[in-house]
Design an enzyme around this catalytic site. Structure first.
Site, PDB file in Angstrom:
ATOM      1  N   GLU A 134       9.736  16.228  15.474  1.00  0.00           N
ATOM      2  CA  GLU A 134      10.125  16.100  14.065  1.00  0.00           C
ATOM      3  C   GLU A 134       9.259  17.043  13.221  1.00  0.00           C
ATOM      4  OE1 GLU A 134      11.191  12.501  11.128  1.00  0.00           O
ATOM      5  OE2 GLU A 134       9.133  12.434  11.863  1.00  0.00           O
ATOM      6  N   LYS A 174       0.854  -1.190   0.000  1.00  0.00           N
ATOM      7  CA  LYS A 174       0.000   0.000   0.000  1.00  0.00           C
ATOM      8  C   LYS A 174       0.889   1.238   0.000  1.00  0.00           C
ATOM      9  CE  LYS A 174      -1.947   2.691   2.989  1.00  0.00           C
ATOM     10  NZ  LYS A 174      -1.802   3.983   2.297  1.00  0.00           N
ATOM     11  N   GLU A 200      10.786   1.742  10.331  1.00  0.00           N
ATOM     12  CA  GLU A 200      11.681   2.890  10.339  1.00  0.00           C
ATOM     13  C   GLU A 200      10.797   4.106  10.549  1.00  0.00           C
ATOM     14  OE1 GLU A 200      13.655   4.352   6.797  1.00  0.00           O
ATOM     15  OE2 GLU A 200      13.570   5.971   8.273  1.00  0.00           O
ATOM     16  N   CYS A 244      13.708  10.978   6.063  1.00  0.00           N
ATOM     17  CA  CYS A 244      13.841  10.646   7.486  1.00  0.00           C
ATOM     18  C   CYS A 244      15.254  10.892   7.986  1.00  0.00           C
ATOM     19  CB  CYS A 244      13.436   9.199   7.714  1.00  0.00           C
ATOM     20  SG  CYS A 244      14.388   8.089   6.675  1.00  0.00           S
TER      21      CYS A 244
HETATM   22  O1  6OD Z   1      18.199   4.744   1.465  1.00  0.00           O
HETATM   23  C1  6OD Z   1      17.553   3.883   2.043  1.00  0.00           C
HETATM   24  O2  6OD Z   1      17.760   2.678   1.906  1.00  0.00           O
HETATM   25  C2  6OD Z   1      16.500   4.274   2.993  1.00  0.00           C
HETATM   26  N1  6OD Z   1      15.888   3.257   3.626  1.00  0.00           N
HETATM   27  C3  6OD Z   1      16.151   5.575   3.164  1.00  0.00           C
HETATM   28  C4  6OD Z   1      15.127   5.985   4.036  1.00  0.00           C
HETATM   29  C5  6OD Z   1      14.722   7.261   4.066  1.00  0.00           C
HETATM   30  C6  6OD Z   1      13.602   7.683   4.844  1.00  0.00           C
HETATM   31  O3  6OD Z   1      12.978   8.697   4.621  1.00  0.00           O
END
Ligand code: 6OD
Length: 466
Positions: A365, A168, A242, A276
């Site tokens: 944040e 999704k 994450e 992030c």
């Molecule tokens: O570059 C990546 O593998 C990754 N997981 C980036 C995450 C960014 C979050 O906004």
């Protein structure tokens, strides 16, 4: 009109919602929203496909991953256009990072999985070894900031490990996922292995609560992560999250100032600060504090503003600019809407100083093109300031001292620390955060560990008297 992709077919079911163009604020396209019947149909399609897919040798699944990478490269320009339409990202970033990373994710995990040995431990008279089995059906819930990069970052290891998936994408950014569904069909991926459904948080909630879902991977806010965790807790399903961040950058007086300013501009303003990993708190050693602030503010004025993803998110970022003023900040640059960008969801790149560490601005944040800069006097103080956050995703250190680089990097409470750089990625390394920034790690074999479960087989070997 975007329709769901379920069991290899386009499914026009459920109510319809609009997706907006962040550059103009006008409606870009209409999309079907998954209700409980659609979610159920997608999960059932994935369940039906999962055993056949899991039964393939990993080398064959790896070959499928390479076909998907080829398929992405064949539709490169379409994917670039779709991603830019949904997000307003700069062309250069989309061409060099977002879409190439999609193909790279599939190629990397094809290699990592095909070359991974199973564990085996041999003692006299005892052999223990492990076999890994996929979870089954994985719910893949993707955010709007790096839609294609993050979808493929999750899909590649989930699929190569032998799972079927229901994806999704965010309600704001469904278009590259829709193209990816077309690519799955074009390369002939077995029907039902990848299913894509659209909708808001409600659709995501229906998906993670579905009893046919065996695991959830999610990137997004800490609040949504903890809601998902509660939803799967009765069924004791694994999650990989994450989540939010309030990333710190620590800049020592012995750094190469040009590189530190350059790198910090990237770490604060890339993607409009909507990554992030972006830095929102900067701590600068006092002897260079004034010069660093002046140079960062000057550079911020040269950054091309990028739209926020939605009117709502823009409002949130602007409310933090207001909050900074009401909390008594000194605005070094920005703090409003760019003069020529009243349409769409733009905000000014912004640098502020003068706020206390426990202010809302410095603890929550924001997820926009904004940072707060504060001075420090000692290395220990810098580490304490950087660590004084509920979050712990990423940090950056800028220094010319090798000893200090290692010393500080090893004391920072973050899942990822960059020294004299930012967002340099090796896809084999563990990726994820500590504290409220997440649970679990993805990347390399850590992703494969999440998307599969080991069974340990132990055999007693009778000694032969021959
Ligand atoms: O570059 C990546 O593998 C990754 N997981 C980036 C995450 C960014 C979050 O906004």
């Amino acid at each position: 009109m975007l329709t769901h992709f379920i069991g290899g077919e386009q499914v026009a079911q459920g109510p319809v919602f609009p997706v907006y163009d962040p550059v103009t604020g006008s409606v870009l396209r209409q999309v079907h929203e998954a209700d409980s019947a659609v979610v159920d149909r997608a999960v059932q399609a994935a369940r039906a496909a999962a055993p056949g897919w899991a039964a393939l040798p990993v080398t064959e699944r790896a070959a499928w991953m390479r076909r998907l990478a080829d398929g992405i490269e064949a539709r490169f320009d379409d994917l670039v256009a779709a991603e830019i339409a949904d997000t307003g990202k700069p062309l250069e970033q989309t061409r060099t990072l977002d879409i190439p990373r999609g193909a790279a994710n599939f190629r990397a995990f094809a290699e990592i999985a095909a070359q991974r040995p199973d564990d085996a431990f041999h003692l006299p008279g005892v052999l223990s070894y492990t076999v890994r089995r996929p979870l089954g059906v994985v719910a893949v819930i993707v955010p709007w900031n790096l839609p294609f990069l993050l979808m493929t970052w999750k899909l590649a290891p989930a699929l190569v490990a032998g799972n079927a998936v229901v994806v999704k994408p965010s309600e704001n950014t469904p278009s590259s996922a829709a193209l990816f569904a077309e690519i799955c069909a074009e390369v002939g991926l077995p029907a039902g292995v990848v299913n894509v459904i659209y909708g808001y948080g409600t659709a995501g909630q229906l998906l993670v609560e579905h009893p046919g879902v065996d695991g959830v991977t999610f990137t997004g806010s800490t609040r949504t992560g903890s809601t998902i965790m509660r939803s799967v807790s009765d069924r004791v399903k694994p999650v990989s999250f994450e989540l939010g961040g309030k990333n710190a950058g620590v800049i020592f007086a012995d750094c190469d100032l040009d590189r530190a300013v350059d790198g910090t501009v990237k770490s604060v303003f890339t993607n409009g600060g909507q990554v992030c990993l972006c830095t929102e708190r900067l701590y600068v050693e006092r002897p260079i504090f004034e010069e660093f602030c002046a140079r960062l503010a000057a550079r911020a004025q040269t950054v091309e503003p990028q739209p926020m993803i939605s009117a709502e998110h823009r409002q949130k970022v602007l409310s933090y600019y207001e909050l900074a003023r009401s909390e008594g900040a000194k605005i070094l640059t920005g703090g409003g809407v760019p003069a020529d960008r009243e349409a769409g969801y733009f905000v000014e790149p912004t640098v502020v100083t003068g706020l206390s560490e426990d202010s809302r601005f410095n603890t929550e944040e924001i997820f926009g093109p904004v940072c707060h800069v504060a001075p420090f006097d000692t290395e220990s103080q810098a580490v304490d300031l950087a660590n004084a956050s509920e979050y712990g995703l990423a940090a950056t250190v800028w220094t010319g001292s090798l000893d200090r680089a290692h010393r500080v990097a090893q004391r920072l409470e973050a899942g990822l620390v960059w020294v004299n750089t930012w967002y340099l990625r090796d896809l084999r390394t563990p990726f994820g955060g500590v504290k409220l920034s997440g649970i679990g790690r993805e990347g390399g074999t850590q992703s494969l560990d999440f998307y599969s479960e080991p069974t340990t087989i132990t055999i007693k070997l009778e000694q032969s008297d021959a």
